[in-house]
Design an enzyme around this catalytic site. Sequence first.
Site, PDB file in Angstrom:
ATOM      1  N   SER A 161      -5.975  -5.360 -23.678  1.00  0.00           N
ATOM      2  CA  SER A 161      -6.104  -4.046 -24.299  1.00  0.00           C
ATOM      3  C   SER A 161      -7.239  -4.044 -25.334  1.00  0.00           C
ATOM      4  O   SER A 161      -8.378  -4.329 -24.995  1.00  0.00           O
ATOM      5  CB  SER A 161      -4.760  -3.633 -24.902  1.00  0.00           C
ATOM      6  OG  SER A 161      -4.742  -2.258 -25.201  1.00  0.00           O
ATOM      7  N   ASP A 245      -1.472   1.947 -15.152  1.00  0.00           N
ATOM      8  CA  ASP A 245      -2.073   1.962 -16.481  1.00  0.00           C
ATOM      9  C   ASP A 245      -3.052   3.122 -16.592  1.00  0.00           C
ATOM     10  O   ASP A 245      -3.933   3.280 -15.755  1.00  0.00           O
ATOM     11  CB  ASP A 245      -2.795   0.621 -16.711  1.00  0.00           C
ATOM     12  CG  ASP A 245      -3.351   0.479 -18.108  1.00  0.00           C
ATOM     13  OD1 ASP A 245      -3.173   1.380 -18.942  1.00  0.00           O
ATOM     14  OD2 ASP A 245      -3.997  -0.571 -18.359  1.00  0.00           O
ATOM     15  N   HIS A 277       0.524  -0.686 -18.397  1.00  0.00           N
ATOM     16  CA  HIS A 277      -0.313  -1.369 -19.377  1.00  0.00           C
ATOM     17  C   HIS A 277       0.413  -2.559 -20.016  1.00  0.00           C
ATOM     18  O   HIS A 277       1.553  -2.429 -20.446  1.00  0.00           O
ATOM     19  CB  HIS A 277      -0.717  -0.359 -20.454  1.00  0.00           C
ATOM     20  CG  HIS A 277      -1.799  -0.816 -21.366  1.00  0.00           C
ATOM     21  ND1 HIS A 277      -3.069  -1.106 -20.939  1.00  0.00           N
ATOM     22  CD2 HIS A 277      -1.789  -1.030 -22.711  1.00  0.00           C
ATOM     23  CE1 HIS A 277      -3.818  -1.468 -21.972  1.00  0.00           C
ATOM     24  NE2 HIS A 277      -3.056  -1.428 -23.055  1.00  0.00           N
TER      25      HIS A 277
END
Length: 308
Positions: A161, A245, A277
Amino acid sequence: MDSEVAHDFSPFFQVYKDGRVERFFGTEFVPPSLDPRTGVSSKDVIIAPETGVSARIYIPKIINNPIGKLPLLVYFHGGAFCLGSAFSPTYHSYLNSLVAEANVVAVSVEYRLAPEHLLPIAYHDSWASFEWVASHSKGEGSEAWLKDHADFSRVFFAGDSAGANIAHNMAMRAGAAELDGLKLLGVVLVHPYFLGEGEERVDKLWHFLCPSTTGCDDPRINPAAGPSLSGLGCTRVLVCVAEKDRLRERGVFYYETLGKSGWEGEMEIMETDGEDHVFHLFNPTCQKAVEMTKKMASFMNRDIIPSL
């Protein structure tokens, strides 16, 4: 104490009018340890006493083996630049598993978080941490685990991320730097936090955390908008995306843009079907999370040939 909210970025955090920041998750801490599950040992180090930037270092159970010193992983945790910690239970458990599977030495960077420390501070902290790591390649530095066990000719960056965003930006900076005594071989970007045009909700958070940004044409958050990715300072890249995601398309676009940039390294992309995610952090023992860990381990070890 003023309880009136000045800025509400739920479900991540709120900022009150008196300046207090309330985070809604990601604030737990666990100490370093000898992990009984994996045999991985860890300890914490202060990198910059003046700022408090620090790291958790991991070494696997088997450190003396036919291949000599071990690949070195510099890991940047995720959390939208405003949450998470290298010292959290989630990342401590994940790094234990990754280090055990890949048989690498790892440095998990604890950079300062926004909004108390607005971007680009996280990038500055991450580069300072890499410079500290790199100093050991020239015989400087005081950390014995790095001096004794890390192979500085086989260095990798990785992150998830926002941490993947940082890993990319550090690799771009490494491409323009003199890395005397150290070679950055590869970068692993897991569900990278990149933006493009039209992502207003996330764009609002990015503008708040990085007031100096020019928006979605800022190469820190949109790599396609900046200098050519041909300057990426490594020889191979693995991009991991997840089907459900919301950032999937940006990860795929990064992979495609890198392929068209003239960068001469090797590229791989791994997509996980049916997952969202950073699913691997929330369900680390599921088959798909284990498969991704094995893929990352293979990526970091494929050039290793045991000595006869």
